[in-house]
Design an enzyme around this catalytic site. Structure first.
Site, mmCIF file in Angstrom:
data_model
loop_
_atom_site.group_PDB
_atom_site.id
_atom_site.type_symbol
_atom_site.label_atom_id
_atom_site.label_comp_id
_atom_site.label_asym_id
_atom_site.label_seq_id
_atom_site.Cartn_x
_atom_site.Cartn_y
_atom_site.Cartn_z
ATOM 1 N N GLN A 26 0.798 -1.226 0.000
ATOM 2 C CA GLN A 26 0.000 0.000 0.000
ATOM 3 C C GLN A 26 0.830 1.274 0.000
ATOM 4 O O GLN A 26 0.311 2.343 -0.288
ATOM 5 C CB GLN A 26 -0.933 -0.003 1.215
ATOM 6 C CG GLN A 26 -1.967 -1.117 1.167
ATOM 7 C CD GLN A 26 -2.891 -1.120 2.375
ATOM 8 O OE1 GLN A 26 -2.589 -1.714 3.389
ATOM 9 N NE2 GLN A 26 -4.020 -0.444 2.276
ATOM 10 N N ARG A 83 4.494 -0.370 12.939
ATOM 11 C CA ARG A 83 4.197 -1.697 12.396
ATOM 12 C C ARG A 83 4.173 -1.616 10.873
ATOM 13 O O ARG A 83 3.379 -0.855 10.312
ATOM 14 C CB ARG A 83 2.839 -2.194 12.917
ATOM 15 C CG ARG A 83 2.390 -3.455 12.241
ATOM 16 C CD ARG A 83 1.038 -3.986 12.714
ATOM 17 N NE ARG A 83 0.714 -5.119 11.882
ATOM 18 C CZ ARG A 83 -0.417 -5.268 11.180
ATOM 19 N NH1 ARG A 83 -1.380 -4.378 11.262
ATOM 20 N NH2 ARG A 83 -0.588 -6.317 10.416
ATOM 21 N N HIS A 129 1.297 -9.492 4.441
ATOM 22 C CA HIS A 129 0.126 -8.619 4.387
ATOM 23 C C HIS A 129 -0.414 -8.686 2.950
ATOM 24 O O HIS A 129 -0.328 -7.720 2.195
ATOM 25 C CB HIS A 129 0.495 -7.201 4.820
ATOM 26 C CG HIS A 129 -0.679 -6.355 5.236
ATOM 27 N ND1 HIS A 129 -0.732 -5.680 6.431
ATOM 28 C CD2 HIS A 129 -1.844 -6.078 4.614
ATOM 29 C CE1 HIS A 129 -1.884 -5.013 6.517
ATOM 30 N NE2 HIS A 129 -2.571 -5.238 5.428
ATOM 31 N N GLU A 176 -4.565 -10.503 9.074
ATOM 32 C CA GLU A 176 -5.952 -10.774 8.701
ATOM 33 C C GLU A 176 -6.097 -11.914 7.695
ATOM 34 O O GLU A 176 -6.525 -11.687 6.554
ATOM 35 C CB GLU A 176 -6.592 -9.509 8.118
ATOM 36 C CG GLU A 176 -6.617 -8.345 9.067
ATOM 37 C CD GLU A 176 -7.430 -7.167 8.528
ATOM 38 O OE1 GLU A 176 -7.810 -7.186 7.349
ATOM 39 O OE2 GLU A 176 -7.700 -6.246 9.299
ATOM 40 N N ASN A 317 -7.090 -6.395 14.723
ATOM 41 C CA ASN A 317 -7.458 -5.285 13.831
ATOM 42 C C ASN A 317 -8.967 -5.140 13.896
ATOM 43 O O ASN A 317 -9.683 -6.134 13.705
ATOM 44 C CB ASN A 317 -7.104 -5.602 12.375
ATOM 45 C CG ASN A 317 -5.616 -5.571 12.109
ATOM 46 O OD1 ASN A 317 -4.814 -5.315 12.994
ATOM 47 N ND2 ASN A 317 -5.242 -5.846 10.873
ATOM 48 N N TYR A 319 -12.423 -2.164 13.167
ATOM 49 C CA TYR A 319 -12.813 -0.851 12.668
ATOM 50 C C TYR A 319 -14.225 -0.440 13.066
ATOM 51 O O TYR A 319 -14.479 0.710 13.343
ATOM 52 C CB TYR A 319 -12.675 -0.825 11.132
ATOM 53 C CG TYR A 319 -11.224 -0.836 10.673
ATOM 54 C CD1 TYR A 319 -10.558 0.350 10.401
ATOM 55 C CD2 TYR A 319 -10.510 -2.021 10.551
ATOM 56 C CE1 TYR A 319 -9.230 0.360 10.000
ATOM 57 C CE2 TYR A 319 -9.174 -2.023 10.159
ATOM 58 C CZ TYR A 319 -8.544 -0.826 9.887
ATOM 59 O OH TYR A 319 -7.227 -0.815 9.504
ATOM 60 N N GLU A 387 -4.321 -2.616 14.396
ATOM 61 C CA GLU A 387 -4.903 -1.666 13.428
ATOM 62 C C GLU A 387 -6.240 -1.147 13.929
ATOM 63 O O GLU A 387 -7.035 -1.925 14.467
ATOM 64 C CB GLU A 387 -5.201 -2.330 12.076
ATOM 65 C CG GLU A 387 -4.075 -2.350 11.109
ATOM 66 C CD GLU A 387 -4.471 -3.022 9.787
ATOM 67 O OE1 GLU A 387 -5.593 -2.814 9.308
ATOM 68 O OE2 GLU A 387 -3.630 -3.753 9.263
#
Ligand code: BGC
Length: 488
Positions: A26, A83, A129, A176, A317, A319, A387
């Site tokens: 990313q 991280r 990742h 994940e 992680n 959200y 995250e």
């Protein structure tokens, strides 16, 4: 402004780690520089029609070139830790156990790690990742092939432990595993782009492949941890864990036993799918076996033993939260949620939270606190938050915003979630040891391209050097941790 609660002062342990999380694909760019091989995300990004804004990650944020400036900026944000993930195909371009290592790849990560340490920032390193080398996908179908994949992954991990383990003491095997398998093999919108939907993908089977791939991730994780603990930990003295995704599921009708059951089943399908084998039973949850039968692979006795206890901590992680309603019809073959509906409002019409710039993400701090309690009560393993963060409407501008950008939506999000975290520690007794916000700078948000800006730093993608502009949230997060962390 930071919403600092006086009663939460000093509630976090003095060695609490905090900072930002990123992923190689990313941010790095330099996709084919210095001998790097192609990953499945390069391939997907270069396939027309797969990325929302038709962008690629070829240059991304150019952090490969500007890592020193990034470390300096992070330092100015006051972080203690960072991280990031390693790009497998930068280190071993073709990926396999007998394929050559790329010295330039090793050199890059050595420089980054040394720069962090020289600035007093502790590295947390993720091995995987989502960016498996394309060559392994082509050779044997990547993670669909447990037998061929595992030795390749172990050799990659070995190269990383040997090259960086003298300085890296915090390892994460997978980021994940569930999102990798669901988005890549069930929805088919992420790399490698496989699903049962023939309008979208040429190949794939959403009713079996996500479970096969997840099984591969779990089993290869367990072997990797065994290798680290036996061969590296005695001298390097680091820790190793896995990071799981998981949003919270709240019953749509809090009075309806069927919705209460459905919400628990949804949590098991999303979270316990990975966490039960590792922290609780060495096997998948009974609710998943009941619905999926033989489509859910089985662990051998040896694999179960290897898995149980194979993560030093719970890497989390998260959200958001959804309202969950039971379904009256039997589950479809392609269902991965536990036969539930996920809704924006509950039975009383209450919304799960304020909208962000990302369709699935709404601010819901009370759900976050419930999730922390659910995980803690089920597994009793210290939690490392790896995250958490949000996008904000109106940030997808073409020209640089006022400097520094006043990102009030993101500030409210962090105020809510960070106070929930500190309250969970103080009032609920949950053991939490780190917090990495997602993310340091705006970046390439996978299939959403550059449209979803998750950073506490705004990036001008039009400028050749991808100029960085701090947003106010960066300062707010810092204030929170200065307030919460106890002085030694
Ligand atoms: C992933 C990140 C991603 C973020 C926001 C997480 O699922 O680990 O790579 O950018 O969510 O969607």
């Amino acid at each position: 402004m930071a919403d600092l609660k006086p009663h939460l002062k000093g509630v976090l342990r003095p060695d609490f780690q905090w900072g930002y999380a990123t992923a190689a694909a990313q941010i790095e760019g330099a996709w084919n520089a210095d001998g790097r091989g192609e990953s499945i995300w390069d391939k997907l990004g270069h396939t027309p029609g797969k990325i929302k804004d038709s962008s690629t990650a070829d240059d991304a944020c150019r952090s490969y070139d500007f890592y020193k400036e990034d470390v300096a900026l992070m330092k100015s944000y006051g972080v203690r830790a960072y991280r990031f993930s390693l790009s497998w195909s930068r280190i071993i371009p073709l990926g396999g156990k007998d394929d050559p290592v790329n010295p330039k790849g090793i050199e890059f990560y050595n420089s980054l790690i040394n720069e962090l340490l020289a600035n007093g920032i502790t590295p947390f390193v993720t091995l995987f990742h989502w960016d498996i080398p394309q060559a392994l996908e082509d050779r044997y179908g990547g993670m669909l092939n447990l037998e061929k994949y595992t030795p390749d992954f172990l050799r990659y991990a070995r190269v990383c432990f040997e090259s960086f383990g003298d300085r890296v003491k915090n390892w994460i095997t997978y980021n994940e595993p569930g999102v990798y398998s669901l988005a890549g093999y069930a929805a088919g919108v992420h790399a490698p782009g496989r699903s049962s939907n023939r309008e979208l993908n040429e190949e794939g089977d959403s009713s079996t492949e996500p479970f096969i791939v997840s099984h591969t991730e779990l089993v290869s994780h367990a072997h990797c941890v065994k290798m680290y603990r036996e061969e590296f930990k005695p001298t390097q003295k680091g820790t190793i864990m896995i990071t799981l995704h998981g949003n919270y599921s709240e019953p749509w009708d809090a009075e309806d036993p069927l919705d209460i059951e459905a919400a628990e089943r949804a949590r098991e399908f999303e979270i316990a799918w990975f966490a039960d084998p590792i922290y609780k039973t060495g096997d998948y949850p009974a609710s998943m076996r009941a619905q999926l039968g033989d489509r859910l692979p089985r662990f051998t006795e040896e694999e179960s033993k290897l898995l149980l206890g194979s993560s030093d901590f719970y890497g989390m992680n998260t959200y958001t939260t959804f309202y969950v309603k039971h379904k009256k019809t039997p589950p479809e073959l392609t269902d991965h949620l536990g036969n539930v509906e996920k809704l924006e409002n509950n039975s009383k019409g209450v919304s799960r939270g304020t909208e962000s710039d990302t369709y699935w993400l709404r601010t819901c701090p009370w759900g976050y606190r419930k999730l922390l309690n659910w995980v803690w009560n089920r597994y009793h393993v210290p939690i490392f938050m790896t995250e958490n963060g949000t996008t904000a409407k109106g940030e997808h501008l073409d020209t640089p915003p006022a400097d520094p950008l006043n990102d009030t939506h993101r500030i409210e999000f962090f105020n809510g979630y960070l106070n929930a975290l500190a309250s969970a520690v103080k009032e609920d007794g949950v053991d939490i040891r780190s917090y990495f916000a997602w993310t340091f700078t705006d970046n390439w948000e996978w299939a959403a391209g550059y449209t979803d800006r998750f950073g506490v730093t705004w990036i001008d993608y039009k400028s050749p050097e991808r100029k960085r502009y701090p947003k106010r949230s960066a300062g707010v997060i810092r204030e929170h941790f200065e307030h919460y962390i106890a002085k030694e």
